[in-house]
Design a protein around this motif. Structure first.
Motif, short mmCIF file in Angstrom:
data_model
loop_
_atom_site.label_atom_id
_atom_site.label_comp_id
_atom_site.label_asym_id
_atom_site.label_seq_id
_atom_site.Cartn_x
_atom_site.Cartn_y
_atom_site.Cartn_z
N GLU A 1 -12.09 -67.44 69.71
CA GLU A 1 -12.57 -68.55 68.91
C GLU A 1 -11.55 -68.88 67.83
OE1 GLU A 1 -16.33 -67.18 67.47
OE2 GLU A 1 -17.29 -67.27 69.45
N PHE A 2 -11.68 -70.05 67.23
CA PHE A 2 -10.70 -70.51 66.25
C PHE A 2 -11.35 -70.75 64.90
CE2 PHE A 2 -9.49 -72.38 70.46
CZ PHE A 2 -8.51 -71.44 70.75
N ASP A 3 -10.61 -70.41 63.86
CA ASP A 3 -11.08 -70.56 62.49
C ASP A 3 -10.35 -71.72 61.82
OD1 ASP A 3 -12.16 -70.26 59.99
OD2 ASP A 3 -11.29 -68.30 59.57
N GLY A 4 -9.07 -71.53 61.54
CA GLY A 4 -8.27 -72.59 60.94
C GLY A 4 -7.08 -72.93 61.83
N ILE A 5 -6.61 -74.18 61.73
CA ILE A 5 -5.46 -74.61 62.53
C ILE A 5 -4.49 -75.35 61.61
CG2 ILE A 5 -4.66 -75.82 64.57
CD1 ILE A 5 -7.51 -75.79 65.62
N SER A 6 -3.26 -74.89 61.58
CA SER A 6 -2.20 -75.55 60.86
C SER A 6 -1.30 -76.24 61.87
CB SER A 6 -1.39 -74.51 60.05
OG SER A 6 -0.20 -75.07 59.55
N GLY A 7 -0.95 -77.50 61.59
CA GLY A 7 -0.12 -78.23 62.55
C GLY A 7 0.85 -79.17 61.86
N THR A 8 2.02 -79.31 62.46
CA THR A 8 3.05 -80.21 61.96
C THR A 8 3.53 -81.11 63.08
OG1 THR A 8 3.81 -78.60 60.30
CG2 THR A 8 5.35 -80.36 60.91
N SER A 9 3.60 -82.41 62.81
CA SER A 9 4.14 -83.37 63.77
C SER A 9 3.40 -83.28 65.11
CB SER A 9 5.65 -83.14 63.94
OG SER A 9 6.28 -84.23 64.55
N ALA A 10 4.07 -82.94 66.20
CA ALA A 10 3.37 -82.79 67.48
C ALA A 10 2.31 -81.70 67.39
CB ALA A 10 4.37 -82.46 68.60
N GLY A 11 2.56 -80.69 66.56
CA GLY A 11 1.56 -79.65 66.34
C GLY A 11 0.33 -80.19 65.66
N ALA A 12 0.52 -81.18 64.77
CA ALA A 12 -0.62 -81.83 64.12
C ALA A 12 -1.44 -82.61 65.14
CB ALA A 12 -0.12 -82.76 63.01
N MET A 13 -0.76 -83.29 66.07
CA MET A 13 -1.47 -84.02 67.13
C MET A 13 -2.33 -83.07 67.95
SD MET A 13 -0.20 -87.12 66.71
CE MET A 13 1.19 -87.78 65.77
N ASN A 14 -1.73 -81.95 68.35
CA ASN A 14 -2.47 -80.98 69.15
C ASN A 14 -3.63 -80.38 68.36
OD1 ASN A 14 -1.20 -80.87 71.76
ND2 ASN A 14 0.58 -79.92 70.81
N ALA A 15 -3.42 -80.13 67.07
CA ALA A 15 -4.49 -79.57 66.24
C ALA A 15 -5.67 -80.53 66.15
CB ALA A 15 -3.94 -79.26 64.85
N VAL A 16 -5.37 -81.79 65.91
CA VAL A 16 -6.44 -82.79 65.77
C VAL A 16 -7.16 -83.00 67.10
CG1 VAL A 16 -6.91 -85.22 65.29
CG2 VAL A 16 -5.36 -83.94 63.81
N MET A 17 -6.41 -83.03 68.20
CA MET A 17 -7.05 -83.20 69.51
C MET A 17 -7.96 -82.01 69.84
SD MET A 17 -6.20 -86.15 70.49
CE MET A 17 -6.01 -86.62 68.75
N LEU A 18 -7.50 -80.81 69.51
CA LEU A 18 -8.31 -79.62 69.76
C LEU A 18 -9.62 -79.68 68.97
CD1 LEU A 18 -8.41 -76.76 71.11
CD2 LEU A 18 -7.34 -75.89 69.02
#
Length: 330
Positions: A34-51
């Protein structure tokens, strides 16, 4: 397996973010994870938001569907002309060189960004603000100060996500509340400290899109330019990890004298998913390759790499680091 919550830190890297797409698809198959927090930058931010948006809609299945929808939409934006590969590469290099000599305020006067339409079409940012299943930390760089700005899930809009992925040679700075933002990779790629400060989970899984080590010295002009660009987006992460390592090492000597901050860092268990061989073979231009074939190839590599990591590191989760922090960042 006993359920375990972890934090995710997702690095940026343009089209290379499709590798993270594959990693996440594989991780979502593990019901105990399971996931608690997600940090994302640029393409990582896109993936974080989509998840997060997909999970909000329909749990694990929704998260996988949302990630697929986003990257399929990116592939749909790709314009592939039937031409020899060498000519295609030459034209791509010529086109990107234009951005080295002209400002986006000169050649992209309408500030056209295809990502805006994609994000708006498949993401309900208002609903995500109120019902995000995870803590989100989306990194952007404030232009006038150079400081890191972290946007959280309660304020997130399409502009915040675009700010995280705003390459200043291609797009105009994104303005939010009278502040101007460029790509978050200049300040954090990805940010690790907020996951330690603000989340309960003590395991942090970092998904890297840039190799931690390069085998050969760059000597050709193109190789040197690629390496300079890579280091520009990697140095903040390396400094942050070195700081975490230093605090861990020092707090072990201090013992009970350590403050809460040091204790949290000391208790943090770090894990890394990367594929150095794959990423070392890709040049900087490939970060702009949104062809369906390339994105799907990266997705499959991400799935395979995550599978290998699960086979070797699952036993470390919740117990210890699964990577050699002193060896990698000391």
């Amino acid at each position: 397996m006993k359920p375990l919550k972890i934090n995710l830190a997702l690095q940026g890297g343009g089209a290379h973010g499709a590798f993270t797409w594959g990693v996440l698809i594989r991780l979502l198959e593990e019901e105990w994870l399971e996931f608690d927090g997600i940090s994302g930058t640029s393409a990582g931010a896109m993936n974080a938001v989509m998840l997060a948006e997909g999970w909000r809609k329909d749990g694990r299945r929704g998260a996988a569907t949302q990630l697929d929808a986003f990257w399929e939409a990116i592939a749909d934006k790709g314009i592939q002309m039937p031409m020899p590969k060498i000519l295609e590469q030459s034209l791509n290099k010529w086109w990107m060189s234009m951005f080295q000599h002209f400002s986006p305020y000169d050649i992209n006067t309408m500030d056209i960004n295809p990502l805006r339409d994609v994000l708006d079409e498949i993401t309900d940012f208002k609903a995500l603000q109120h019902h995000s299943p995870f803590r989100l930390f989306i990194a952007a760089t404030e232009v006038t100060t150079g400081k890191l700005e972290l946007f959280n899930e309660q304020e997130l809009t399409v502009s915040h996500v675009l700010a995280s992925a705003c390459l200043p040679n291609v797009y105009k700075a994104v303005t939010i509340n009278n502040k101007h933002y460029w790509d978050g990779g200049y300040a954090a790629n990805p940010a690790i400290f907020p996951l330690i400060h603000s989340c309960d989970a003590q395991d942090v899984l970092i998904v890297l899109l840039q190799p931690l080590q390069r085998g050969a010295l760059p000597v050709r002009t193109e190789e040197i330019s690629d390496r300079i660009s890579e280091l520009t987006f990697h140095c903040a992460f390396l400094r942050e990890m070195r700081s975490i390592l230093d605090i861990k090492t020092s707090s072990q000597r201090w013992g009970w004298v350590s403050g809460d901050f040091e204790k949290r860092i000391r208790a943090t268990r770090t894990h890394i998913i990367e594929n150095s061989e794959l990423m070392s073979a890709l040049d900087q231009m490939s970060k702009y390759d949104n062809s369906r074939a390339f994105l799907l190839e990266l997705k499959e590599e991400g799935i395979k790499t995550a599978e290998q990591w699960l086979e070797t590191s699952t036993g470390d989760l919740g117990k210890r680091d699964s990577c050699d922090l002193p060896g990698l960042f000391g």
